[in-house]
Design a protein around this motif. Structure first.
Motif, PDB file in Angstrom:
ATOM      1  N   CYS A 309       0.703  -0.807   0.023  1.00  0.00           N
ATOM      2  CA  CYS A 309      -0.318  -0.364   0.115  1.00  0.00           C
ATOM      3  C   CYS A 309       1.365   1.465  -0.071  1.00  0.00           C
ATOM      4  N   PRO A 312      -1.825   5.179   2.968  1.00  0.00           N
ATOM      5  CA  PRO A 312      -2.234   3.963   3.902  1.00  0.00           C
ATOM      6  C   PRO A 312      -2.818   6.038   4.859  1.00  0.00           C
ATOM      7  N   ALA A 315      -5.862   3.938   9.198  1.00  0.00           N
ATOM      8  CA  ALA A 315      -5.103   2.332  10.016  1.00  0.00           C
ATOM      9  C   ALA A 315      -6.268   2.437  11.159  1.00  0.00           C
ATOM     10  N   ILE A 326      -5.009  -0.796   6.911  1.00  0.00           N
ATOM     11  CA  ILE A 326      -5.130  -0.292   6.128  1.00  0.00           C
ATOM     12  C   ILE A 326      -6.317   0.823   5.334  1.00  0.00           C
ATOM     13  N   GLY A 328      -5.540   2.005   1.833  1.00  0.00           N
ATOM     14  CA  GLY A 328      -5.664   2.641   0.990  1.00  0.00           C
ATOM     15  C   GLY A 328      -6.117   3.423   0.475  1.00  0.00           C
TER      16      GLY A 328
END
Length: 366
Positions: A309, A312, A315, A326, A328
Motif C-alpha cells: 500500500c 495509507p 489505519a 490499512i 489504501g
C-alpha cells in the motif's frame, strides 16, 4: 464473525460506506456491499449497535445508522446537522458519555470592507468557524443533544482545520491538531458541567508543516504529534496541563531521507498493551514502528516496513489488537498487517479491492 465498516472518502464527491465481513480469528476481510452513497465518510465509529459517519462536505452532517447484528446491514436513524462545515472526525469519550466532533474550515476566506475609525475604512478577514462540538451519547449509543461548542482562533491564519481530537487514557484531557494553523489545542471535557474547558494552545511546526495527528502515551505523560509535510514526530510533556512543553523532535528514519512531493504522514497510534508507536507515511508506503523508552518516552526506530500500500490514509487495530487494517485511499484497496509479539509488523498477502477507503470501524457480535 463480525463486520468492518470502511468509510469511503473522495475529494470530488461522496461514495458511501463499504460493509465487509470480518473473521476475528484469522483477520480475514470479505467485501459484501456498499451503502449510503450520499455520505462522504472521512470518519466512522461504532458505539454499541450504532455506526456514526461524518459527511465531510460543506453543509456538515453526521449520519447515524443502526447495525443489524445478524447480517451487518445498516439502517439510517438520522442525519444530524453539526452546525459547522466539513466534520472531520468523531471521537468517543472513553467513559461512553460524550462524542467529540471536529471540523475542517476549508472554505474561502473573504476580505470585506467595514467602517473604521475617524470616518475611514478598514478591511477584515472572515472565514468559516472550525469548531469542536461536544455531544452527549444516548443509552443506545447514538448522538444526543449538543452540549457545548469550542472555537479556535489562536493561530495566525484565519482558517483552521481541526483534524482529530484524541483523549489521554484515564483522563479528561483531550488534544486536537490544527492542520492549517500548526497548533495543538488542549481542553478538558467536563462531565458534570457538560462543557469544554480550553486550557491552552501551543504552536506545533510552522509554515506548511501541517500538524496532523497526535497520540498520547498509554502510561507516561507524553503526547506525540506527526506532521503532514515534515518527516518528524514531536514529543510534548503534558505532566503540567497548564504548561505543556516541547521535549524533542524525532526524525522519522534516523537518516537524511526527506519527503518528496506526495509524501506525508497520516495515522499515528499506540499499541493498546505495549509502549509501541505506529506511524504511516503516504507516498513512500511506509509503516514505521517505534519503541517509547521506559522513563523518558524517547522514540527509537524498531522497524521500517515498505508496504504494498502506497497511500495509507487510515489505519485501525482490530478489536483484539492482533492485526492492523490499512485503508489504501488512492490504492483503492484495504490491506492487512499482522502484529508480532514484539510489536513489529508483517504484511499479509493480498488485499481487498474497494473504492477510496479512508476510515475503519468494527462491530463484533456478542
Amino acid at each position: 464473525m463480525g463486520y468492518a465498516y470502511i468509510g469511503s472518502f473522495n475529494y470530488s464527491g461522496s461514495e458511501g460506506i463499504h460493509i465487509c465481513g470480518f473473521d476475528e480469528r484469522t483477520g480475514k476481510l470479505t467485501y459484501l456491499k456498499t451503502v449510503a452513497p450520499q455520505v462522504n465518510a472521512g470518519s466512522v465509529c461504532v458505539n454499541k449497535e450504532i455506526l456514526m459517519a461524518t459527511d465531510e462536505q460543506d453543509m456538515g452532517y453526521v449520519y447515524v445508522f443502526r447495525i443489524n447484528p445478524d447480517n451487518g446491514e445498516l439502517t439510517e436513524v438520522e442525519c444530524r446537522d453539526t452546525l459547522s462545515a466539513n466534520p472531520s472526525c468523531i471521537t468517543l469519550d472513553e467513559d461512553g458519555k460524550f462524542a467529540v466532533i471536529t471540523h475542517f474550515a476549508v472554505g474561502d476566506v473573504v476580505k470585506i470592507v467595514v467602517p473604521g475609525k475617524n470616518g475611514g475604512f478598514e478591511s477584515r478577514l472572515l472565514s468559516h468557524d472550525s469548531v469542536t462540538s461536544l455531544y452527549e451519547l444516548k443509552a443506545d449509543g447514538s448522538l444526543g443533544r449538543l452540549c457545548d461548542v469550542g472555537w479556535h482562533k489562536d493561530g495566525p491564519s484565519p482558517r483552521t482545520m481541526l483534524h482529530k481530537a484524541y483523549q489521554r487514557p484515564h483522563s479528561r484531557l483531550y488534544a486536537e491538531n490544527d492542520l492549517e494553523g500548526n497548533r495543538v489545542y488542549f481542553f478538558e471535557a467536563d462531565d458534570r458541567e457538560e462543557k469544554l474547558h480550553y486550557l491552552q494552545s501551543i504552536p506545533s511546526g510552522s509554515g506548511r508543516d501541517g500538524a496532523r495527528v497526535g497520540a498520547f502515551h498509554p502510561t507516561l505523560p507524553y503526547l506525540y504529534v506527526n506532521y503532514q509535510n515534515r518527516p518528524v514526530i514531536a514529543q510534548y510533556d503534558v505532566s503540567d496541563e497548564q504548561n505543556i512543553r516541547l521535549v524533542s523532535e524525532k526524525n522519522l528514519l534516523d537518516t537524511e531521507e526527506t519527503f518528496a512531493e506526495g509524501d506525508n504522514q497520516s495515522e499515528l497510534m499506540f499499541h493498546s498493551e505495549k509502549p509501541i508507536l505506529y506511524d504511516f507515511v503516504r507516498g513512500k508506503g511506509y509503516a514505521l514502528v517505534y519503541v517509547a523508552e521506559e522513563k523518558t518516552g524517547t522514540l527509537r526506530l524498531l522497524q521500517k516496513l515498505e508496504m504494498s500500500c502506497k497511500d495509507p490514509r487510515g489505519a485501525h487495530f482490530t478489536p483484539d489488537g492482533r492485526f492492523i487494517l490499512i485503508a489504501g485511499h488512492n490504492d483503492n484497496a484495504v490491506y492487512t498487517l499482522e502484529v508480532e509479539e514484539d510489536g513489529t509488523l508483517k504484511e499479509r498477502e493480498g488485499s481487498v479491492p474497494m473504492s477510496h477507503p479512508a476510515a475503519i470501524g468494527f462491530y463484533l457480535r456478542g
